[in-house]
Write a protein that holds these residues in place. Structure first.
Motif, PDB file in Angstrom:
ATOM      1  N   HIS A  38      -6.327   4.124  -0.694  1.00 38.85           N
ATOM      2  CA  HIS A  38      -4.949   4.093  -0.207  1.00 38.85           C
ATOM      3  C   HIS A  38      -4.738   3.283   1.045  1.00 38.85           C
ATOM      4  N   SER A  39      -5.801   2.777   1.611  1.00 34.72           N
ATOM      5  CA  SER A  39      -5.597   1.860   2.728  1.00 34.72           C
ATOM      6  C   SER A  39      -6.521   0.682   2.486  1.00 34.72           C
ATOM      7  N   TYR A  44       0.816  -1.202   0.000  1.00 28.50           N
ATOM      8  CA  TYR A  44       0.000   0.000   0.000  1.00 28.50           C
ATOM      9  C   TYR A  44       0.851   1.254   0.000  1.00 28.50           C
ATOM     10  N   GLU A  65     -11.144  -2.196   5.985  1.00 28.70           N
ATOM     11  CA  GLU A  65     -11.156  -2.772   7.334  1.00 28.70           C
ATOM     12  C   GLU A  65     -12.080  -3.981   7.311  1.00 28.70           C
TER      13      GLU A  65
END
Ligand code: PEP
Ligand code: MG
Length: 573
Positions: free
Chosen positions: A309-310, A123, A313
């Motif tokens: 960008h992440s 990432y 979850e």
């Protein structure tokens, strides 16, 4: 003057409309010594301002509920434009070296990119592509291009045909939101993920149109025949009329197919066949329901990871899976774990020229990065409490990988139990047969898993040693190669002997040309893209499997795919 260009048709359908030419080419940057340094600094600052305005403009055009979080993606580019590393350091360099703004920016971006390249985390290292994109945007403004890329004119993409050098799957998603009619690219192969996405979204598409752009001007009228891989540029009246009639015929054909939506999928000689759909996004469930599929045989979850960008979850994974489970109303949902890498990169506009298909991809990437993998496994297990969920692993190459996965799943189950979170302890666990080594070992693999699925897109690429995304070797991409057919037959036979269900979710199953052959090879579970679903169903329902088995026994003895293709033509006609 009208003109005809030929490429590789990868997604059926006819589109007629104005072209929008996308230019992502790298600009040439030259060094100049500047005497009026203050004016050069002002030119740089103005370019940053204009780049900013363009991104804000794009943001305004993003639809309210995009499939992927595009807003966050644009926001991160806006933040980069404000960062002193890009907004201020080049100014210092202009003063220091009395150089032109383009050169200063280039020096600085090289520095930043090197830092990102040194990072191991996928990432973080993917941020390098953002830097490249933001820098490219500023460079284009400095070069006097105010229309920097297709993104700046998002609203005008509606009802246009896109022509580009190449498009990533992420680009395709961005554009699909704008209601494009079709796309054509100079690079790309039949089973590149962008091509698969086009089929799944029902967008006519042609790839591999080498050097087409010099022949096509902005706003030219094009006809795209996605089945034949032909583009007509500025067609004459006669050609236009012919394709308008064909477009109407295709509409009619789809309407006729719609009538078999609720009938069971069963061969003429009474053999029931499971026919499920492939999806990329929870939103695809509308199309799945429209064609009447009773299950999802492949949910490509990696699209949840794109244009952001992440990594998602755990709860984000869970919510997406729940949407699919709820839409399926009790039907089976096969969730495939993350298959990023190769031509499926995280970000839009990422160059895909290097072949990472043999590298850290799919399950290899996941086992290497538990921060990516574990939240997804936890979410799939939790989702299994709420519906008929199956977990499927892509690109398995060795039995050691399998053991590693079992250990991780065991740990996660214990964690969930400790937290009193529900999951189905009997959730079926399966693997994809994509690496020839594993297909050859199906007899050893089958006792260890609950089900198998043949991923022909990769199985063919790895068996024939050709990059599925490279149009230069597309002529070698051959589902009818005797080696491919033998691997498929060997896998189906071994799984059947072990009494383990085996499906095919690769594109070969969605291609009407191969359905009868696959039935003859013993395939009883197809998972296909929703666009092809009813056509495949119609072929199955019109097939006599006993006859087809005799035909395939005879075909399997042939040593050339052209002979096999010839005899297939007879059986399909
Ligand atoms: C395949 O390889 O056939 C497959 C279904 O996986 P993907 O196309 O997503 O690589
Ligand atoms: Mg695959």
């Amino acid at each position: 003057m009208s003109l005809t260009l030929h490429g590789i048709g990868v997604s059926k359908g006819i589109a007629i409309g104005k072209v929008h030419v996308v230019r992502n080419d790298i600009l040439e940057i030259s060094h100049k010594t500047i005497t009026k340094v203050d004016a050069e600094v002002m030119r740089f600052k103005n370019a940053i301002d204009l780049a900013h305005q363009q991104l804000e403009h794009i943001k305004e055009q993003i639809p309210k509920n995009p499939t992927v979080d595009i807003t966050a993606f644009i926001d991160s580019h806006l933040l980069m434009l404000e960062d002193s590393l890009l907004a201020k350091t080049p100014i210092d360099l202009i003063y220091e070296h009395s150089c032109n703004a383009e050169w200063a920016l280039q020096m600085q971006s090289n520095e930043i990119i090197q830092i990102f390249e040194a990072m191991d985390d996928p990432y973080l290292s993917s941020r390098k592509n953002d830097v490249e994109q933001v820098v490219n945007r500023i460079q284009r403004v400095l070069h006097g291009y105010t229309d920097i890329s297709f993104e700046t004119t998002l609203a005008f993409l509606a009802n246009t045909i896109i022509l580009a050098d190449d498009l990533s799957p992420a680009d395709t998603v961005l554009m699909q939101h704008q209601g494009i009619l079709a796309f054509a690219t100079e690079y790309g192969g039949t089973t590149s993920h962008t091509a698969i996405l086009a089929r799944s979204l029902g967008i006519p598409a042609i790839v591999g149109l080498r050097r087409a752009r010099p022949y096509i001007k902005a706003d030219d009228t094009l006809i795209i025949d996605g089945e034949q891989g032909v583009i007509f540029v500025s067609p004459d009246e006669h050609c236009l009329r012919h394709y308008q009639i064909r477009q109407n015929e295709q509409k009619h054909f789809r309407a006729v197919l719609g009538k078999i939506k609720s009938s069971p999928t069963v061969s003429k000689d009474g053999i029931p066949i499971t026919l499920h759909a492939n999806i990329e996004f929870p939103e695809d469930m509308d199309a799945v329901k429209r064609v009447g599929s009773k299950g999802v045989g492949l949910y490509r979850t990696e699209f949840l990871f794109m244009n952001r960008h992440s990594p998602p979850e755990e709860d984000e994974h869970f919510d997406a899976y729940l949407k699919v489970i709820n839409a399926m109303q009790g039907g089976q949902v096969t969730i495939r774990t993350l298959d990023l890498g190769a031509d499926k990169q995280i970000l839009s506009n990422h160059a895909t020229n290097c072949n990472s298909a043999l590298g850290l991809r799919a399950i290899r990437l996941c086992l290497n990065n538990s921060k990516l993998f574990k939240p997804q496994l936890r979410a799939i297990l939790r989702a299994s409490a709420l519906g008929q969920v199956r977990m499927m692993i892509p690109m398995v190459t060795s039995f050691q990988e399998l053991e590693q996965i079992f250990i991780i799943i065991k740990e996660i189950r214990a964690e969930l139990q400790k937290k009193s979170l529900d999951f189905d302890p009997k959730m079926p666990f399966g693997v994809m047969l994509e690496v020839p080594a594993m297909a050859i070992c199906t007899d050893l693999l089958a006792p260890k898993v609950d089900f198998l699925s043949v991923g022909t897109n990769d199985l063919i690429q790895y068996t024939l040693a050709i990059d599925r995304g490279d149009e230069a070797v597309n002529y070698l991409y051959d589902p009818l190669h005797p080696a491919v057919l033998r691997l498929i037959k060997m896998s189906i036979d071994a799984a059947t002997r072990a009494d383990k269900p085996i499906s095919m979710c690769g594109e070969m199953a969605s291609d009407s040309k191969y359905v009868k052959l696959l039935l003859g090879l013993g395939l009883r579970y197809f998972s296909v893209n929703p666009e092809s679903f009813l056509e495949v169903k119609q072929i199955i329902n019109n097939s006599n499997i006993k006859d087809l088995t005799k035909f395939t026994d005879y075909t399997m003895a042939m040593n050339s795919s052209s002979k096999i293709a010839e005899s297939l033509k007879n059986i399909n006609s």
